[in-house]
Design an enzyme around this catalytic site. Sequence first.
Site, PDB file in Angstrom:
ATOM      1  CD  GLU A 113     -10.431   6.333   0.505  1.00 44.84           C
ATOM      2  OE1 GLU A 113      -9.232   6.245   0.170  1.00 44.84           O
ATOM      3  OE2 GLU A 113     -10.836   7.034   1.458  1.00 44.84           O
ATOM      4  CB  VAL A 114      -9.029   1.535  -4.943  1.00 46.81           C
ATOM      5  CG1 VAL A 114      -8.607   0.959  -6.296  1.00 46.81           C
ATOM      6  CG2 VAL A 114      -8.157   2.740  -4.583  1.00 46.81           C
ATOM      7  CG  HIS A 161      -8.442  -3.370  -2.124  1.00 46.12           C
ATOM      8  ND1 HIS A 161      -9.339  -2.704  -2.921  1.00 46.12           N
ATOM      9  CD2 HIS A 161      -8.297  -2.625  -1.007  1.00 46.12           C
ATOM     10  CE1 HIS A 161      -9.729  -1.595  -2.321  1.00 46.12           C
ATOM     11  NE2 HIS A 161      -9.124  -1.525  -1.146  1.00 46.12           N
ATOM     12  CG  ASP A 187      -2.047   0.978   1.122  1.00 47.93           C
ATOM     13  OD1 ASP A 187      -3.209   0.524   1.172  1.00 47.93           O
ATOM     14  OD2 ASP A 187      -1.798   2.193   0.978  1.00 47.93           O
ATOM     15  CB  ILE A 188       0.999   4.098  -2.334  1.00 45.78           C
ATOM     16  CG1 ILE A 188       2.137   4.860  -2.935  1.00 45.78           C
ATOM     17  CG2 ILE A 188      -0.210   4.969  -2.179  1.00 45.78           C
ATOM     18  CD1 ILE A 188       1.851   5.331  -4.368  1.00 45.78           C
TER      19      ILE A 188
HETATM   20  P1  5GP Z   1      -9.848   1.238   0.307  1.00 41.95           P
HETATM   21  O1  5GP Z   1     -10.485   1.211  -1.067  1.00 41.95           O
HETATM   22  O2  5GP Z   1      -9.662  -0.112   0.894  1.00 41.95           O
HETATM   23  O3  5GP Z   1     -10.565   2.175   1.246  1.00 41.95           O
HETATM   24  O4  5GP Z   1      -8.419   1.911   0.187  1.00 41.95           O
HETATM   25  C1  5GP Z   1      -7.607   1.808  -0.953  1.00 41.95           C
HETATM   26  C2  5GP Z   1      -6.167   1.674  -0.517  1.00 41.95           C
HETATM   27  O5  5GP Z   1      -5.370   1.782  -1.685  1.00 41.95           O
HETATM   28  C3  5GP Z   1      -5.675   2.741   0.471  1.00 41.95           C
HETATM   29  O6  5GP Z   1      -5.109   2.100   1.602  1.00 41.95           O
HETATM   30  C4  5GP Z   1      -4.635   3.518  -0.328  1.00 41.95           C
HETATM   31  O7  5GP Z   1      -3.549   3.936   0.460  1.00 41.95           O
HETATM   32  C5  5GP Z   1      -4.222   2.533  -1.397  1.00 41.95           C
HETATM   33  N1  5GP Z   1      -3.809   3.159  -2.642  1.00 41.95           N
HETATM   34  C6  5GP Z   1      -4.440   4.181  -3.290  1.00 41.95           C
HETATM   35  N2  5GP Z   1      -3.799   4.493  -4.419  1.00 41.95           N
HETATM   36  C7  5GP Z   1      -2.740   3.653  -4.520  1.00 41.95           C
HETATM   37  C8  5GP Z   1      -1.701   3.485  -5.486  1.00 41.95           C
HETATM   38  O8  5GP Z   1      -1.611   4.172  -6.493  1.00 41.95           O
HETATM   39  N3  5GP Z   1      -0.798   2.504  -5.247  1.00 41.95           N
HETATM   40  C9  5GP Z   1      -0.843   1.704  -4.139  1.00 41.95           C
HETATM   41  N4  5GP Z   1       0.101   0.775  -4.010  1.00 41.95           N
HETATM   42  N5  5GP Z   1      -1.809   1.838  -3.197  1.00 41.95           N
HETATM   43  C10 5GP Z   1      -2.746   2.790  -3.386  1.00 41.95           C
END
Ligand code: 5GP
Length: 140
Positions: free
Chosen positions: A98-99, A103, A34-35
């Site tokens: 958020e994405v 995952h 995670d970035i």
């Molecule tokens: P969620 O959808 O589970 O709320 O969060 C998405 C996760 O993806 C977050 O923890 C965020 O830090 C991570 N994330 C967002 N953009 C990127 C990216 O470009 N690269 C990576 N490796 N992680 C990302």
Amino acid sequence: MTAYDRENIFAKILRAEIPAARVYEDDDTLAFMDIMPRADGHLLVIPKTPCRNVLDASPQQLAAVMLTVQRLSHAVRKAFDADGVTLQQFNEAAGGQEVFHLHFHILPRHEGDKLRPPGKMAEREQIEADAAKIRAALAL
Ligand code: 5GP
């Protein structure tokens, strides 16, 4: 439910259109750092085929992802000498997602620690160093 968006950031990582610190892959799944890590060693595990989240995933996608989640949970515990492991997984915006590519978050934990707040980018060198530790633990 909204259709899968092929331009989401994890789809771009899968197509290697944007970089990621990859630590493990097999035919069906990919694990990368995670970035914005909320703990050292914070990893994400995704299926290689499209689905938004648990709500539209097939049993095969879920099974493959969970096998990799377990494998990587053991690896981060070893790599960071962790006392425990937290898994997180969010579904749709209302569920905290958020994405929009399925995952699971894997977070190594130590007795008494607190997760760092979300949204803070780590240094690339730190992420690469943590990825190397996990790759080494997988090789043991
Ligand atoms: P969620 O959808 O589970 O709320 O969060 C998405 C996760 O993806 C977050 O923890 C965020 O830090 C991570 N994330 C967002 N953009 C990127 C990216 O470009 N690269 C990576 N490796 N992680 C990302």
